[in-house]
Design a protein around this motif. Structure first.
Motif, mmCIF file in Angstrom:
data_model
loop_
_atom_site.group_PDB
_atom_site.id
_atom_site.type_symbol
_atom_site.label_atom_id
_atom_site.label_comp_id
_atom_site.label_asym_id
_atom_site.label_seq_id
_atom_site.Cartn_x
_atom_site.Cartn_y
_atom_site.Cartn_z
ATOM 1 N N SER A 173 0.929 -1.270 -0.162
ATOM 2 C CA SER A 173 -0.009 -0.047 0.065
ATOM 3 C C SER A 173 0.878 1.171 0.091
ATOM 4 O O SER A 173 0.471 2.203 -0.667
ATOM 5 C CB SER A 173 -1.051 0.081 1.331
ATOM 6 O OG SER A 173 -0.350 0.269 2.452
ATOM 7 N N LYS A 174 2.041 1.222 0.686
ATOM 8 C CA LYS A 174 3.018 2.425 0.627
ATOM 9 C C LYS A 174 3.510 2.676 -0.569
ATOM 10 O O LYS A 174 3.698 3.766 -1.171
ATOM 11 C CB LYS A 174 3.929 2.032 1.825
ATOM 12 C CG LYS A 174 3.464 2.236 3.256
ATOM 13 C CD LYS A 174 4.517 1.717 4.229
ATOM 14 C CE LYS A 174 3.898 1.734 5.559
ATOM 15 N NZ LYS A 174 3.868 3.254 6.142
ATOM 16 N N GLY A 175 3.695 1.522 -1.432
ATOM 17 C CA GLY A 175 4.280 1.791 -2.591
ATOM 18 C C GLY A 175 3.137 2.605 -3.775
ATOM 19 O O GLY A 175 3.600 3.272 -4.458
ATOM 20 N N HIS A 176 2.019 2.085 -3.531
ATOM 21 C CA HIS A 176 0.997 2.944 -4.076
ATOM 22 C C HIS A 176 1.060 4.355 -3.757
ATOM 23 O O HIS A 176 0.877 5.316 -4.726
ATOM 24 C CB HIS A 176 -0.423 2.406 -3.556
ATOM 25 C CG HIS A 176 -0.769 1.077 -4.036
ATOM 26 N ND1 HIS A 176 -0.352 -0.144 -3.485
ATOM 27 C CD2 HIS A 176 -1.669 0.477 -4.839
ATOM 28 C CE1 HIS A 176 -0.790 -1.078 -4.156
ATOM 29 N NE2 HIS A 176 -1.697 -0.810 -4.987
ATOM 30 N N VAL A 206 -8.440 18.300 -3.782
ATOM 31 C CA VAL A 206 -9.105 17.246 -2.803
ATOM 32 C C VAL A 206 -9.289 15.990 -3.465
ATOM 33 O O VAL A 206 -10.054 15.939 -4.275
ATOM 34 C CB VAL A 206 -10.312 17.577 -2.073
ATOM 35 C CG1 VAL A 206 -10.633 16.662 -1.222
ATOM 36 C CG2 VAL A 206 -10.010 18.907 -1.187
ATOM 37 N N LEU A 207 -8.304 14.959 -3.367
ATOM 38 C CA LEU A 207 -8.531 13.756 -3.918
ATOM 39 C C LEU A 207 -9.770 13.072 -3.293
ATOM 40 O O LEU A 207 -9.472 13.083 -2.011
ATOM 41 C CB LEU A 207 -7.285 12.935 -3.995
ATOM 42 C CG LEU A 207 -6.116 13.474 -4.823
ATOM 43 C CD1 LEU A 207 -5.018 12.508 -4.758
ATOM 44 C CD2 LEU A 207 -6.423 13.821 -6.120
ATOM 45 N N ASP A 208 -10.545 12.361 -3.755
ATOM 46 C CA ASP A 208 -11.578 11.297 -3.217
ATOM 47 C C ASP A 208 -10.840 10.187 -2.820
ATOM 48 O O ASP A 208 -10.004 9.748 -3.721
ATOM 49 C CB ASP A 208 -12.978 11.573 -3.543
ATOM 50 C CG ASP A 208 -13.228 11.220 -5.156
ATOM 51 O OD1 ASP A 208 -12.677 10.055 -5.285
ATOM 52 O OD2 ASP A 208 -13.900 11.626 -5.938
ATOM 53 N N ARG A 209 -11.901 9.186 -2.256
ATOM 54 C CA ARG A 209 -11.714 7.909 -2.024
ATOM 55 C C ARG A 209 -11.387 6.927 -3.405
ATOM 56 O O ARG A 209 -10.850 6.015 -3.338
ATOM 57 C CB ARG A 209 -12.365 7.153 -1.014
ATOM 58 C CG ARG A 209 -12.391 7.893 0.342
ATOM 59 C CD ARG A 209 -13.286 7.246 1.225
ATOM 60 N NE ARG A 209 -12.784 5.977 1.663
ATOM 61 C CZ ARG A 209 -12.119 6.157 2.903
ATOM 62 N NH1 ARG A 209 -11.667 6.963 3.582
ATOM 63 N NH2 ARG A 209 -11.562 4.519 3.422
ATOM 64 N N SER A 210 -12.112 7.410 -4.414
ATOM 65 C CA SER A 210 -11.977 6.628 -5.681
ATOM 66 C C SER A 210 -11.128 7.209 -6.514
ATOM 67 O O SER A 210 -10.724 6.528 -7.517
ATOM 68 C CB SER A 210 -13.510 6.876 -6.486
ATOM 69 O OG SER A 210 -13.547 8.082 -6.887
ATOM 70 N N GLY A 254 -7.575 7.876 -5.539
ATOM 71 C CA GLY A 254 -6.086 7.335 -5.079
ATOM 72 C C GLY A 254 -5.988 7.180 -3.519
ATOM 73 O O GLY A 254 -7.042 7.397 -2.629
ATOM 74 N N TYR A 255 -5.002 6.237 -3.097
ATOM 75 C CA TYR A 255 -4.919 5.917 -1.693
ATOM 76 C C TYR A 255 -4.687 7.261 -1.090
ATOM 77 O O TYR A 255 -5.066 7.303 0.057
ATOM 78 C CB TYR A 255 -3.534 5.075 -1.777
ATOM 79 C CG TYR A 255 -3.933 3.500 -2.064
ATOM 80 C CD1 TYR A 255 -3.827 2.860 -0.878
ATOM 81 C CD2 TYR A 255 -4.183 3.137 -3.103
ATOM 82 C CE1 TYR A 255 -4.031 1.309 -0.786
ATOM 83 C CE2 TYR A 255 -4.525 1.740 -3.309
ATOM 84 C CZ TYR A 255 -4.630 1.007 -2.145
ATOM 85 O OH TYR A 255 -4.770 -0.432 -2.350
ATOM 86 N N ASP A 311 0.202 0.560 -10.583
ATOM 87 C CA ASP A 311 0.721 0.447 -12.049
ATOM 88 C C ASP A 311 -0.001 1.598 -12.736
ATOM 89 O O ASP A 311 0.533 2.231 -13.685
ATOM 90 C CB ASP A 311 0.404 -0.814 -12.766
ATOM 91 C CG ASP A 311 -0.961 -1.256 -12.515
ATOM 92 O OD1 ASP A 311 -1.727 -0.536 -13.752
ATOM 93 O OD2 ASP A 311 -1.523 -1.854 -11.755
ATOM 94 N N ASN A 312 -1.229 1.995 -12.347
ATOM 95 C CA ASN A 312 -1.917 2.881 -13.148
ATOM 96 C C ASN A 312 -2.000 4.464 -12.342
ATOM 97 O O ASN A 312 -2.972 5.118 -12.882
ATOM 98 C CB ASN A 312 -3.591 2.495 -13.492
ATOM 99 C CG ASN A 312 -4.470 2.605 -12.372
ATOM 100 O OD1 ASN A 312 -3.974 2.649 -11.207
ATOM 101 N ND2 ASN A 312 -5.606 2.079 -12.494
ATOM 102 N N ALA A 313 -1.301 4.624 -11.415
ATOM 103 C CA ALA A 313 -1.254 5.918 -10.834
ATOM 104 C C ALA A 313 -1.019 7.012 -11.732
ATOM 105 O O ALA A 313 -1.747 8.200 -11.572
ATOM 106 C CB ALA A 313 -0.041 5.925 -9.692
#
Length: 642
Positions: free
Chosen positions: A63-66, A411-415, A417-418, A451-453
């Protein structure tokens, strides 16, 4: 002109943004504001501690790699620096689905700090100052500057707090207490009182770190060697994959045993963790070895990873073995471990307590709700980990800059990004322990792959001003190749020839009874784009620097198409709730049928949207329905203001 020792003087250099702390959060925050054109100064208790790794010498992991990939996609620096500083790299969870694949790199920690410091020192609009900030200056609920220990007043328009574990820090092992920050560095002992005077609610948290041991005192023949990947995948989408194919060093695996555990049990009365000497709450998901022995009494051994701290040091890090037991006990139990019979401790393990905030006082932009222009990021927000810190620092820096530039916050929402999950959890949920990112916390993790960040966030980074046109062109090129190739594979059919059947049989795949498309075959778990190459007579060559990324996306997009479409529909429903905003000054007492507990929780949290409100503990689906009805009926006009 003479100055008295306790005189106050005003620095006239003129800064837009002050960043307090130069750890992983502070570095990203300062770089973001400076790169967006704002004159920035970052304060640190020691310039030698810039991007310090006081605990584990690695970046990434499950998860941290994400998070690191997302930081990079938005224009942050962590991924680029670790690509220039790693000594071993692994893609974790390869045997599982792509949603939980996570990159992890062992760092040369001194080199990582050096490389990040060089980036900061050569960044336009950015100054570095070794000095402790002791006070936040405000007028009418708005930030006006900071005061330093030397009596200097720095006027500014925004302050970003990235103090890490330094506020009133106390390091402890056994009966020994040292009022210092990590690695024996100076603690910041004054800022807490200033923050409390501003009405900021503080917590006392604890974390711990294992000892560092002398490599020459270990017997590696009694341990299991852990090598890196044959083919290294870079963290940054901007890094050429060929540049990270290096000779890697090994890590090592050994285990505790019943004798180890017995020594620990016999000395629990000397552990400050159990004697009450430690007041702060520690991380549940990163317990000390004495905590493991007590909580998992049925286990007769625990893993111990032995990791090099760098290429130019003999210090080794013992992952999974933090402790706050006395020095003599540490020597006793470490020497029961295979390969550690003659171990020499370079640095004792210790626990560290520090002050941090209740992050529910923050908006999703990481600005304090009640203090305009004051932002916060990193472990100071009650999180743990370098990656979580860097992600928050980047977002705080971006939004501090955008506020001063007259733009809406990002503001990034939960859908998305981590990072969105991380910040949303921090600002909406009460956390009584250091928060750690995990893949299980992300509801839409199949869409939020590491991979798709770049596909998810690079356009946002470009709009912000931190991602270059060249990177967007590279991304568009990759997406074009992926789309065209998937379309070709869907329309390329093969029959049940002897060549086809032989390849299928070789890979344990069901033989064809009629024709099938290449895409149909890729959907089979045992097959892939690479395996089918001998049957694909029209396959084209991709650009070398993009080839691995393109092939990875082709495999994932084809194999998981149905699952991805289903999760996308869930996201669309989620978005509807996120888009329904709640006025900050709404009067919840006027919302009919809202339960008393819900009114109390909503007043305390002041959620910014219906979606955010639905994730607050104590607010039920029925409460959300009542709130929706109220807002839809126009119950947010001026007369509802408190």
């Amino acid at each position: 002109m003479k100055y008295s020792a306790n005189s106050v003087w005003e620095n006239k250099d003129g800064y837009d943004v002050v960043v307090v702390g130069a750890g992983h959060a502070g570095c990203e925050a300062a770089l973001a504001t400076a790169r967006l054109g704002l004159k920035t100064i970052v304060f640190t208790v020691s310039v030698g501690s810039i991007a310090l790794m006081p605990c584990n010498p690695n970046i990434g992991g499950t998860s941290k790699g994400h998070l690191v990939r997302e930081i990079d996609a938005l224009g942050g620096e962590m991924g680029k620096v670790i690509d220039r500083s790693f000594i071993q790299s692994k893609m974790l969870n390869r045997s599982k689905g792509p949603a939980v694949h996570s990159l992890r790199a062992q760092a040369d920690k001194a080199l990582y700090s050096k490389n990040m410091r060089m980036v900061l020192e050569n960044q336009d609009n950015l100054d570095i100052k070794q000095m402790e900030v002791t006070e936040i200056l405000t007028e009418n609920g708005k930030v006006t500057g900071v005061m330093t220990y030397s009596g200097a007043k720095y006027a500014c328009k925004a302050v970003i707090l990235c103090t890490g574990t330094y506020l009133k820090a106390r390091c402890i092992y056994g009966e020994i207490e040292s009022y210092t920050g990590p690695d024996g560095l100076q603690a910041a002992n004054y800022l807490t009182d200033s923050l409390k005077s501003l009405g900021i609610k503080m917590y006392r948290f604890k974390t711990g770190t294992p000892p560092r041991v002398d490599k020459r005192s270990l017997d590696f023949s009694k341990m299991e060697e852990q090598k890196g990947d044959d083919r290294v995948v870079p963290f940054s989408f901007a890094t050429n994959p060929e540049d990270v194919q290096i000779d890697q060093v090994s890590c090592w695996l050994t285990y505790t045993n019943e004798k180890t555990h017995q020594i620990i049990k016999d000395n629990l009365d000397r552990s400050p963790l159990f004697s009450g000497a430690i007041e702060g709450t520690g991380p549940r998901y990163c317990p000390s070895i004495e905590d493991k022995v007590v909580k998992f009494a049925d286990k007769n051994r625990h893993q111990l990873f032995v990791e090099p701290e760098g290429l130019e040091t003999n210090e080794m890090y013992l992952a999974g073995m933090s402790s706050s037991l006395p020095e003599d006990v540490q020597y006793a139990f470490y020497r029961t471990i295979p390969g550690f019979e003659n171990v020499k401790l370079v640095k004792n393990a210790y626990a560290i307590e520090y002050d941090c905030i209740d992050a529910r006082q923050l908006k999703a932009s990481l600005e304090f709700k009640e203090i305009e222009g004051l932002f916060s990021g990193g472990q100071f927000n009650g999180s743990s980990g370098y990656e979580e810190a860097a992600a928050q620092g980047l977002v705080a820096g971006i939004n501090a800059a955008r506020k001063l530039l007259g733009k809406d916050p990002v503001v990034l929402d939960r859908s998305q990004g981590y990072i969105g999950v991380l910040i949303d959890d921090l600002v909406t949920k009460e956390s009584r322990e250091p928060y750690r990112m995990m893949t299980s916390r992300a509801e839409y993790r199949l869409l939020l792959r590491q991979d798709n960040a770049d596909q998810r966030l690079s356009l946002i980074g470009h709009e912000i001003g931190l991602i270059s046109n060249e990177r967007i062109e590279k991304l568009n090129c990759k997406l074009k190749y992926v789309s065209e190739e998937i379309k070709r594979l869907e329309n390329t059919h093969i029959g049940n020839t002897s060549e086809v059947q032989a390849l299928l049989q070789e890979h344990g795949s069901t033989l064809l009874t009629s024709g099938a498309s290449l895409a149909d075959l890729i959907r089979r778990p045992e097959l892939s784009y690479e395996i089918l190459e001998p049957l694909d007579k029209e396959r084209k060559k991709f650009p070398l620097e993009l080839s691995e990324e393109i092939i990875e996306q082709i495999n994932i997009d084809i194999k998981y198409a149905g699952y991805l479409a289903r999760q996308q529909k869930q996201v669309e429903q989620f978005k509807k709730l996120e888009k329904k905003l709640i006025p900050f000054d709404i009067n919840y007492d006027k919302v009919k049928s809202l339960r008393i507990e819900a009114v109390q929780k909503l007043k305390e949290h002041r959620p910014e949207s219906i979606g955010q409100a639905s994730r607050i503990s104590g607010v039920s689906p029925a409460d959300i329905s009542m709130l929706l009805v109220y807002l839809t009926a126009g119950g947010n006009d001026a007369e509802t203001k408190e």
